[in-house]
Design a protein around this motif. Sequence first.
Motif, PDB file in Angstrom:
ATOM      1  N   GLU A 145       5.216  10.514   6.352  1.00 57.77           N
ATOM      2  CA  GLU A 145       6.171  10.091   5.323  1.00 57.77           C
ATOM      3  C   GLU A 145       7.595  10.438   5.717  1.00 57.77           C
ATOM      4  N   ALA A 146       7.771  11.598   6.358  1.00 57.82           N
ATOM      5  CA  ALA A 146       9.111  11.998   6.784  1.00 57.82           C
ATOM      6  C   ALA A 146       9.653  11.074   7.882  1.00 57.82           C
ATOM      7  N   LEU A 147       8.748  10.555   8.731  1.00 59.09           N
ATOM      8  CA  LEU A 147       9.162   9.697   9.851  1.00 59.09           C
ATOM      9  C   LEU A 147       9.094   8.214   9.518  1.00 59.09           C
ATOM     10  N   ARG A 148       8.506   7.861   8.385  1.00 61.71           N
ATOM     11  CA  ARG A 148       8.234   6.454   8.079  1.00 61.71           C
ATOM     12  C   ARG A 148       9.477   5.559   8.123  1.00 61.71           C
ATOM     13  N   PRO A 149      10.617   5.949   7.520  1.00 63.58           N
ATOM     14  CA  PRO A 149      11.786   5.061   7.599  1.00 63.58           C
ATOM     15  C   PRO A 149      12.192   4.726   9.031  1.00 63.58           C
ATOM     16  N   ALA A 150      12.153   5.727   9.916  1.00 58.70           N
ATOM     17  CA  ALA A 150      12.498   5.479  11.325  1.00 58.70           C
ATOM     18  C   ALA A 150      11.468   4.576  11.988  1.00 58.70           C
ATOM     19  N   LEU A 151      10.180   4.723  11.612  1.00 57.90           N
ATOM     20  CA  LEU A 151       9.133   3.883  12.191  1.00 57.90           C
ATOM     21  C   LEU A 151       9.256   2.441  11.706  1.00 57.90           C
ATOM     22  N   VAL A 152       9.570   2.246  10.439  1.00 57.62           N
ATOM     23  CA  VAL A 152       9.757   0.885   9.899  1.00 57.62           C
ATOM     24  C   VAL A 152      10.895   0.185  10.639  1.00 57.62           C
ATOM     25  N   ASP A 153      11.988   0.907  10.860  1.00 60.64           N
ATOM     26  CA  ASP A 153      13.111   0.323  11.608  1.00 60.64           C
ATOM     27  C   ASP A 153      12.688  -0.025  13.031  1.00 60.64           C
ATOM     28  N   ALA A 154      11.873   0.832  13.643  1.00 56.11           N
ATOM     29  CA  ALA A 154      11.408   0.564  15.012  1.00 56.11           C
ATOM     30  C   ALA A 154      10.535  -0.687  15.049  1.00 56.11           C
ATOM     31  N   ILE A 155       9.631  -0.843  14.083  1.00 58.47           N
ATOM     32  CA  ILE A 155       8.794  -2.044  14.010  1.00 58.47           C
ATOM     33  C   ILE A 155       9.666  -3.286  13.867  1.00 58.47           C
ATOM     34  N   ASP A 156      10.705  -3.202  13.051  1.00 58.35           N
ATOM     35  CA  ASP A 156      11.617  -4.341  12.864  1.00 58.35           C
ATOM     36  C   ASP A 156      12.334  -4.707  14.164  1.00 58.35           C
ATOM     37  N   ARG A 157      12.499  -3.732  15.069  1.00 51.79           N
ATOM     38  CA  ARG A 157      13.147  -4.002  16.366  1.00 51.79           C
ATOM     39  C   ARG A 157      12.149  -4.512  17.400  1.00 51.79           C
ATOM     40  N   GLY A 158      10.869  -4.631  17.030  1.00 44.67           N
ATOM     41  CA  GLY A 158       9.861  -5.103  17.968  1.00 44.67           C
ATOM     42  C   GLY A 158       9.195  -4.017  18.770  1.00 44.67           C
ATOM     43  N   VAL A 159       9.380  -2.770  18.380  1.00 45.72           N
ATOM     44  CA  VAL A 159       8.739  -1.646  19.066  1.00 45.72           C
ATOM     45  C   VAL A 159       7.268  -1.592  18.641  1.00 45.72           C
ATOM     46  N   LEU A 160       6.372  -1.327  19.591  1.00 53.30           N
ATOM     47  CA  LEU A 160       4.951  -1.162  19.298  1.00 53.30           C
ATOM     48  C   LEU A 160       4.673   0.302  18.972  1.00 53.30           C
ATOM     49  N   VAL A 161       3.995   0.549  17.860  1.00 50.12           N
ATOM     50  CA  VAL A 161       3.777   1.912  17.372  1.00 50.12           C
ATOM     51  C   VAL A 161       2.284   2.182  17.211  1.00 50.12           C
ATOM     52  N   LYS A 162       1.778   3.194  17.920  1.00 50.40           N
ATOM     53  CA  LYS A 162       0.396   3.662  17.755  1.00 50.40           C
ATOM     54  C   LYS A 162       0.449   4.948  16.943  1.00 50.40           C
ATOM     55  N   LEU A 163      -0.197   4.943  15.786  1.00 46.91           N
ATOM     56  CA  LEU A 163      -0.138   6.053  14.845  1.00 46.91           C
ATOM     57  C   LEU A 163      -1.513   6.710  14.710  1.00 46.91           C
ATOM     58  N   SER A 164      -1.600   7.992  15.045  1.00 48.48           N
ATOM     59  CA  SER A 164      -2.818   8.778  14.846  1.00 48.48           C
ATOM     60  C   SER A 164      -2.568   9.730  13.680  1.00 48.48           C
ATOM     61  N   LEU A 165      -3.285   9.494  12.569  1.00 52.80           N
ATOM     62  CA  LEU A 165      -3.116  10.322  11.373  1.00 52.80           C
ATOM     63  C   LEU A 165      -4.245  11.344  11.306  1.00 52.80           C
ATOM     64  N   HIS A 166      -3.911  12.605  11.181  1.00 48.72           N
ATOM     65  CA  HIS A 166      -4.966  13.602  11.062  1.00 48.72           C
ATOM     66  C   HIS A 166      -4.926  14.240   9.673  1.00 48.72           C
ATOM     67  N   SER A 167      -6.080  14.142   9.009  1.00 47.66           N
ATOM     68  CA  SER A 167      -6.269  14.721   7.681  1.00 47.66           C
ATOM     69  C   SER A 167      -7.757  14.935   7.480  1.00 47.66           C
ATOM     70  N   ALA A 168      -8.114  15.707   6.483  1.00 47.35           N
ATOM     71  CA  ALA A 168      -9.527  16.026   6.252  1.00 47.35           C
ATOM     72  C   ALA A 168     -10.342  14.781   5.922  1.00 47.35           C
ATOM     73  N   GLY A 169      -9.784  13.854   5.179  1.00 46.10           N
ATOM     74  CA  GLY A 169     -10.512  12.644   4.801  1.00 46.10           C
ATOM     75  C   GLY A 169      -9.632  11.417   4.818  1.00 46.10           C
ATOM     76  N   ARG A 170     -10.239  10.263   5.024  1.00 52.62           N
ATOM     77  CA  ARG A 170      -9.478   9.011   5.046  1.00 52.62           C
ATOM     78  C   ARG A 170      -8.819   8.722   3.715  1.00 52.62           C
ATOM     79  N   ASP A 171      -9.394   9.247   2.624  1.00 53.99           N
ATOM     80  CA  ASP A 171      -8.838   8.954   1.309  1.00 53.99           C
ATOM     81  C   ASP A 171      -7.472   9.598   1.110  1.00 53.99           C
ATOM     82  N   GLU A 172      -7.085  10.505   2.012  1.00 48.61           N
ATOM     83  CA  GLU A 172      -5.756  11.100   1.935  1.00 48.61           C
ATOM     84  C   GLU A 172      -4.689  10.176   2.507  1.00 48.61           C
TER      85      GLU A 172
END
Length: 361
Positions: A145-172
């Motif tokens: 969430e802290a990095l999301r605005p920067a990532l959205v801008d990167a996607i808009d510039r055509g940057v490819l983003v691979k995101l690995s989310l680590h949490s106890a459960g997918r429902d998080e």
Amino acid sequence: MEQDELTTVLQDAGLSPYQAEAYVTLLELGSASATDLADLSQVPDPRIYDVLRDLESKGFIETYEQDSLHARAHDPDEVLADLRSRASKFESAASEIEERWSQPEVGQSKVSIVSRFETVIDSAKRYIGDADNQVQLAVTPTQFEALRPALVDAIDRGVLVKLSLHSAGRDEVDLNTVSGACTEARHRPLPSPFVVIVDRKQTCFAPHSDSINQYGVLVDDRSHTYVFHWFFLTSLWDVWEPLYTAYDEDRPDSYVNLRYFVRDVKPMFDNGAEISLEIVGVDTLTGRSRTVRGELVDISTTNEFDQIDREQTSPPSVAEFAGVAAVSVDTGDEVISVGGWGATMEDVEAERITVTSFDSE
């Protein structure tokens, strides 16, 4: 503020102990004779006249004759302005010390160790904001969430983003927030370090929050970043369950990793598919940017692709192509060999591979 404390502060601001005592006493009295002021401020009689002359020269008081030498406190505007200016300088110095302690200048070293995680996050935002081609990151939902605005801008510039989310459960994980902030996402149900890799040259790393040792590493170097890249692929990405993809088809039309391209495309190429590519990369001889367009005519790997178990339900791990992986493209004028990150034997090191046409039999 007590009188003693005010006196001490004025000494810190440049007054002598006697000058500070005399000035604070005079503020309380309004005006007084030199001898009375000496008695009340405990300044020795022989020193009081020198003290008053010095305070007058500094703009703190003014003296006048009335049977004997008298003094009164001067309009404090000048004094207050000086004190506030000193306070501002002290505050600026404190901020500068804090910044220098927590964030050494990255330009002075290819690898910097920092003590605060906030510095790592701020550097990650800055690196992502400058990304041209790709971002790989392993984060918690809160860090995402802290990095999301920067990532959205990167996607808009055509940057490819691979995101690995680590949490106890997918429902998080809220998939609504993931969409638009990455091209692919995977879920890892285990604690992981914080990793952000940008354009094959910059890395931000910090141990996971439960680690005994808390620190951050900022890397501005291709060789070190290459190590983090393989750690990300083999430990934080390739073996974990897909969570989200922005691609409509199983096969992406754009790759930033040649080995993923080889893994996905080689079976179809071996079955006769005609594939045209646009490859943006670096000429391995000159080091200059180079774009290659043409038809795919060969794919080479260290391990024969046929040896990989075709019966497995999931695609092979990219680690199975950790050796030689290269393709050849016929531009119409010549055949160009293209390798992945760190290519030396090929003509071009690929940074992005785009499938411009695909015709399977």
